[in-house]
Design an enzyme around this catalytic site. Structure first.
Site, PDB file in Angstrom:
ATOM      1  N   ASP A   1     119.906  -1.982 -40.562  1.00 19.42           N
ATOM      2  CA  ASP A   1     118.928  -2.926 -41.105  1.00 19.42           C
ATOM      3  C   ASP A   1     118.391  -3.809 -39.960  1.00 19.42           C
ATOM      4  O   ASP A   1     119.027  -3.920 -38.910  1.00 19.42           O
ATOM      5  CB  ASP A   1     119.647  -3.760 -42.171  1.00 19.42           C
ATOM      6  CG  ASP A   1     118.768  -4.809 -42.796  1.00 19.42           C
ATOM      7  OD1 ASP A   1     117.591  -4.517 -43.063  1.00 19.42           O
ATOM      8  OD2 ASP A   1     119.268  -5.928 -43.018  1.00 19.42           O
TER       9      ASP A   1
ATOM     10  N   ASP B   1     123.148  -6.658 -43.626  1.00 17.98           N
ATOM     11  CA  ASP B   1     123.638  -8.028 -43.826  1.00 17.98           C
ATOM     12  C   ASP B   1     123.605  -8.468 -45.283  1.00 17.98           C
ATOM     13  O   ASP B   1     124.031  -9.575 -45.579  1.00 17.98           O
ATOM     14  CB  ASP B   1     122.813  -9.019 -42.994  1.00 17.98           C
ATOM     15  CG  ASP B   1     121.394  -9.152 -43.507  1.00 17.98           C
ATOM     16  OD1 ASP B   1     120.740  -8.114 -43.704  1.00 17.98           O
ATOM     17  OD2 ASP B   1     120.941 -10.291 -43.732  1.00 17.98           O
TER      18      ASP B   1
ATOM     19  N   ASP C   1     116.226  -7.324 -40.358  1.00 15.23           N
ATOM     20  CA  ASP C   1     116.320  -8.781 -40.572  1.00 15.23           C
ATOM     21  C   ASP C   1     117.768  -9.179 -40.858  1.00 15.23           C
ATOM     22  O   ASP C   1     118.410  -8.632 -41.752  1.00 15.23           O
ATOM     23  CB  ASP C   1     115.440  -9.210 -41.755  1.00 15.23           C
ATOM     24  CG  ASP C   1     113.958  -9.122 -41.438  1.00 15.23           C
ATOM     25  OD1 ASP C   1     113.537  -9.724 -40.436  1.00 15.23           O
ATOM     26  OD2 ASP C   1     113.228  -8.453 -42.189  1.00 15.23           O
TER      27      ASP C   1
HETATM   28 MG   LIG Z   1     118.710  -7.714 -43.750  1.00 14.13          MG
END
Ligand SMILES: [Mg+2]
Length: 273
Positions: free
Chosen positions: A13, A225, A15
């Site tokens: 991922d 995240d 961000d």
């Molecule tokens: Mg993310």
């Protein structure tokens, strides 16, 4: 043995993992360079459709990570495909999103309409967009009342940013779904479409001229995240999951999750430890 040694390929991922807003997560760039140098097959998967693959690859190269646009899969690409299918030949789309997403939707053959013309659109596409306002909500609501299909890039409520999370696609989608009473088809994580596209790239990179290189059955992990999109989606796609704590989800949330992520680490750099 470092955690990364357990895997041949990684879906990573962006961000909250590689960067937060415009700031790279400390150690992430060096870690990605080391993983690539070690021969790991990496595909970046993001629910953020504010850039296209070319722009993301360019930003990566500016940071010092040498990858091409074929290594980026965005929820915008998947949502655009779903929107194009929903609009049908000669159909039209009203897009709540930035220029790259509007262009991606237009590339499917759908006519992207704006303003009051959006009220007659065949499909409404929703993403996190700073230009979102009441007029767009009104246009989307009337189009949906007229029978338009509803597609969104994700459910993510927020996006990690320096100084605190900003409202994400899910916040805007909630307004559209509340006003229309409709539920969106989701292009991004945790739904399966984006994982299928990304895994095609990863598995394809283990083949040369149609002949499978070693390993025959590559071990691939999802690194992200946010539990609700990265981890739940990765598990549903049959992948081992790695939660990094540099972004949206906390250690307490990871421990409370049922089932929990397979691995929980501070940040991307911890993959090498
Ligand atoms: Mg993310």
């Amino acid at each position: 043995m470092a955690l990364a040694d357990q895997f041949d390929g990684l879906l990573i991922d962006l961000d909250g993992v590689v960067w937060i807003g415009r700031e790279p997560v400390p150690g992430s760039v060096e870690t990605l360079a080391a993983l690539l140098a070690d021969g790991k097959e990496i595909v970046f998967v993001t629910n953020n459709p504010s850039k296209g693959p070319l722009a993301y690859a360019e930003r990566m190269r500016e940071l010092g990570v040498d990858i091409g646009p074929e290594r980026i899969v965005t929820a915008g690409m998947v949502a655009a495909r779903l929107a194009g299918e929903a609009a049908g030949p000669g159909g039209s789309a009203f897009v709540i999103g930035a220029t790259p997403l509007r262009e991606t939707v237009a590339a499917t053959g759908a006519t992207v309409v704006e303003g009051e013309a959006g009220r007659e659109a065949d499909v409404v596409v929703v993403s996190g967009y700073r230009g979102f306002d009441y007029e767009m909500l009104l246009t989307a609501t009337l189009a949906l009342a007229n029978g338009a299909a509803l597609v969104a890039t994700s459910h993510d409520p927020t996006m990690p940013m320096p100084g605190g999370a900003w409202p994400g696609t899910g916040a805007i989608l909630a307004a559209v779904e509340t006003a229309s009473g409709k539920t969106a088809a989701i292009g991004g994580k945790p739904e399966g479409h984006l994982f299928e596209m990304a895994l095609d790239v990863v598995r394809g990179s283990f083949r040369t001229d149609g002949v499978q290189k070693e390993p025959r059955d590559p071990r691939v992990a999802m690194v992200g995240d946010r539990i609700a999109s990265d981890i739940d989606g990765g598990r549903a796609a049959g992948l081992e999951t790695v939660l990094v704590l540099s972004g949206a989800s906390t250690r307490a949330e990871a421990e409370a999750a049922q089932p929990p992520p397979d691995h929980v680490v501070e940040n991307l750099a911890a993959l090498l430890r």
